[in-house]
Design an enzyme around this catalytic site. Structure first.
Site, PDB file in Angstrom:
ATOM      1  N   CYS A  29     -30.584 -13.029  29.731  1.00 17.03           N
ATOM      2  CA  CYS A  29     -31.694 -12.907  28.787  1.00 17.03           C
ATOM      3  C   CYS A  29     -32.639 -14.107  28.816  1.00 17.03           C
ATOM      4  O   CYS A  29     -32.228 -15.248  28.992  1.00 17.03           O
ATOM      5  CB  CYS A  29     -31.246 -12.706  27.352  1.00 17.03           C
ATOM      6  SG  CYS A  29     -30.133 -11.330  27.143  1.00 17.03           S
ATOM      7  N   ASP A  50     -24.845 -20.625  46.506  1.00 14.16           N
ATOM      8  CA  ASP A  50     -24.631 -21.326  45.242  1.00 14.16           C
ATOM      9  C   ASP A  50     -23.291 -21.023  44.597  1.00 14.16           C
ATOM     10  O   ASP A  50     -22.846 -21.773  43.728  1.00 14.16           O
ATOM     11  CB  ASP A  50     -25.759 -21.040  44.257  1.00 14.16           C
ATOM     12  CG  ASP A  50     -26.126 -19.594  44.243  1.00 14.16           C
ATOM     13  OD1 ASP A  50     -25.258 -18.763  43.948  1.00 14.16           O
ATOM     14  OD2 ASP A  50     -27.293 -19.280  44.559  1.00 14.16           O
ATOM     15  N   ASN A  57     -30.731 -15.249  23.345  1.00 10.48           N
ATOM     16  CA  ASN A  57     -30.166 -15.560  24.652  1.00 10.48           C
ATOM     17  C   ASN A  57     -28.864 -16.320  24.408  1.00 10.48           C
ATOM     18  O   ASN A  57     -28.884 -17.374  23.782  1.00 10.48           O
ATOM     19  CB  ASN A  57     -31.163 -16.423  25.442  1.00 10.48           C
ATOM     20  CG  ASN A  57     -30.572 -17.001  26.722  1.00 10.48           C
ATOM     21  OD1 ASN A  57     -31.005 -18.048  27.177  1.00 10.48           O
ATOM     22  ND2 ASN A  57     -29.593 -16.339  27.317  1.00 10.48           N
ATOM     23  N   GLY A  58     -27.768 -15.775  24.902  1.00 14.18           N
ATOM     24  CA  GLY A  58     -26.479 -16.441  24.718  1.00 14.18           C
ATOM     25  C   GLY A  58     -25.411 -15.440  24.348  1.00 14.18           C
ATOM     26  O   GLY A  58     -25.557 -14.234  24.575  1.00 14.18           O
ATOM     27  N   TYR A  84     -27.949 -22.270  39.595  1.00 14.63           N
ATOM     28  CA  TYR A  84     -28.357 -20.938  40.009  1.00 14.63           C
ATOM     29  C   TYR A  84     -29.333 -20.227  39.078  1.00 14.63           C
ATOM     30  O   TYR A  84     -30.318 -19.654  39.522  1.00 14.63           O
ATOM     31  CB  TYR A  84     -27.081 -20.092  40.170  1.00 14.63           C
ATOM     32  CG  TYR A  84     -27.286 -18.611  40.299  1.00 14.63           C
ATOM     33  CD1 TYR A  84     -27.825 -18.062  41.456  1.00 14.63           C
ATOM     34  CD2 TYR A  84     -26.925 -17.752  39.276  1.00 14.63           C
ATOM     35  CE1 TYR A  84     -28.010 -16.700  41.577  1.00 14.63           C
ATOM     36  CE2 TYR A  84     -27.103 -16.388  39.380  1.00 14.63           C
ATOM     37  CZ  TYR A  84     -27.645 -15.866  40.537  1.00 14.63           C
ATOM     38  OH  TYR A  84     -27.821 -14.528  40.640  1.00 14.63           O
ATOM     39  N   GLY A 144     -33.298 -11.506  33.063  1.00 16.90           N
ATOM     40  CA  GLY A 144     -32.812 -10.206  32.577  1.00 16.90           C
ATOM     41  C   GLY A 144     -33.756  -9.104  32.992  1.00 16.90           C
ATOM     42  O   GLY A 144     -34.975  -9.243  32.835  1.00 16.90           O
TER      43      GLY A 144
END
Ligand code: SF4
Length: 485
Positions: free
Chosen positions: A9, A354, A110-111, A250, A36
């Protein structure tokens, strides 16, 4: 890489009277599309009411001239969603609009919360009703019903109840808020736009809309923006930091600045460290596009081995299809990459990537490079082995799916069919970033979580039984207090 840890997100907010804020939010979300791709939404406010448009798909698919025109007002919040809690469906798209005794609000998150099941059960017992299956709705409902005479008091109430990672943009009819959890797990920054204010998950969004980066939102900070100006509040004490190190490896765009570090040179430094830790006699160095290119250039410069673009990425495949479930995750690499046979034929190739998460993609990349004629393939990874899942908003995979939790490095080398394999050490990683180790979350490499976490967590845990996968009983494990404790 193609099927590494998934983003989780992006959030954006703008308070700018006189600007076409819906269009500003559109371009802000466009710049944050990498965080996202499942759904996107914008909610605007004009001082009296909220206006919203949300849809499934990419920002460019969800919005057009017609629906942007209806998003009136002088402030807006926006959200790009990748589901970390709750399934991929329109009703889970954000920002959420909810009403309560404190009026109507919309929230973008976000989270990921680690105490969401307990919280939701408690709230349901208190009489709350939920319409979605996300932890973001839990926060929105707590806020809309929170006690207190002012929004700062209500945010303090919410922040005392929730635990985990959250960067929020919240809008009411006459105010915009930006909130970051006390550990500061996810990035959030503040900028200026023509006398107004903008907030975004990453600073790269500011560059695209002509805004100026001011600073990061502090861990535990609530920023309130109204017609009277901006104010900063710290309702909870924040005495330790646990910033997600994977943002540097990343997730974030290489042109973003996080904690005063531009990511592109940080990734080059990771590649250079990798060359010091795992040198090899080879003819060319290449990176898996796009996220490992900077690190591959760093490896090439440090080792003196020429850099080539051995794989060409088809940028137009995948984005519209990428959804976080295994069926789509298994789409073949050949759809995404095309090897440059002329450059690879007969060469000893260092391939920089990565991460190796499940170990399903890397063998295909190695095979593709071998089929193109490479004589040797030496895999180099700009992170240590991922041995533990993430509970803070990254769809990393369950522990049993993580190849490094099941196999040793020599076994992984064999599994991916590489001639050699080298993972950057934890100290090498942190040293390349150049910030204090104790300020990071490194849990997916160490298992030392900055908060107590459920031993197992299912992103569909809040789904009704008809749509949920098998349920897990949660056990709790104590955190290991290694972060500024
Ligand atoms: S566990 Fe890993 S991916 Fe998750 S927040 Fe910590 S460092 Fe980031």
């Amino acid at each position: 890489m193609l099927s590494g840890p998934r983003e989780y997100c992006g959030v954006f907010g703008v308070y700018a009277p006189g600007e076409d804020v819906a269009r500003v939010a559109f371009y802000g979300l466009y710049a944050l599309q990498h965080r996202g791709q499942e759904s996107a939404g914008i909610v605007t406010a004009d001082g009296h009411e909220l206006h919203s448009h949300l849809g499934m798909g990419l920002v460019s698919q969800v919005f057009d001239e017609e629906n942007l025109r209806h998003l009136r007002g002088h402030m807006a919040i926006g959200h790009n969603r990748y589901s970390t809690t709750g399934s991929s469906r329109l009703k889970n798209a954000q920002p959420f609009r909810v009403s309560g005794p404190n009026g109507e609000i919309a929230l973008g998150h976000n989270g990921n919360l680690v105490n969401v099941e307990t919280l939701r059960n408690d709230l349901e017992e208190e009489g709350y009703e939920f319409t979605t299956t996300t932890d973001s709705e839990v926060m929105a409902r707590i806020l809309a019903h929170a006690p207190g005479n002012s929004w700062p008091e209500r945010f303090a109430h919410m922040m005392r109840r929730v635990q985990g990672a959250y960067c929020l943009v919240v809008i009411t009819p006459d105010a915009l808020f930006a909130v970051r959890d006390p550990l500061g797990v996810r990035p959030l920054c503040l900028g200026r736009l023509n006398g107004g204010w903008v907030v975004a998950s990453e600073s790269c969004a500011f560059d695209h809309i002509g805004a100026t980066f001011m600073r990061e939102v502090d861990p535990g900070e609530v920023i309130q923006i109204t017609a009277r100006g901006i104010r900063s509040l710290h309702p909870l004490e924040s005495n330790k930091s646990a910033f997600c190190v994977f943002e540097y490896i990343y997730f974030a765009r290489p042109d973003s600045v996080i904690r005063d570090k531009l990511l592109y040179p940080v990734r080059m430094a990771m590649g250079a460290r990798l060359a010091q830790e795992f040198p090899v006699d080879a003819d060319v160095v290449m990176g898996v596009p796009d996220s490992a290119i900077a690190a591959a250039i760093g490896y090439a410069r440090e080792s003196g081995i020429p850099f080539i673009e051995g794989l060409v990425k088809n940028r137009y495949v995948g984005r519209t299809f990428i959804m976080p479930d295994q069926r789509i995750r298994d789409i073949g690499v050949q759809l995404k990459f095309n090897p440059l046979t002329e450059l690879l034929k007969g060469q000893r190739v260092v391939v920089v990537d990565d991460s190796i998460v499940r170990g399903t993609t890397t063998p295909r990349v190695v095979e593709m490079i071998r089929r193109a004629g490479a004589r040797e393939v030496h895999m180099r990874i700009t992170a240590p082995p991922i041995t533990h899942p993430c509970f803070f908003g990254v769809d990393m995979a369950a522990r049993w799916e993580l190849i490094a939790a099941q196999k040793t490095v020599p076994q992984i080398r064999e599994h991916i069919n590489a001639d050699s394999l080298g993972y950057l050490s934890l100290d090498g990683l942190v040293g390349a970033i150049g910030l204090a180790k104790e300020t990071f979350c490194l849990a997916c490499f160490t298992g030392e979580y900055p908060l107590p976490v459920p031993l197992q967590m299912d992103k569909l845990a809040l789904e009704p039984p008809t749509t949920a996968r098998d349920r897990h009983d949660f056990e709790w494990v104590e955190s290991v207090p290694t972060f500024n404790s």
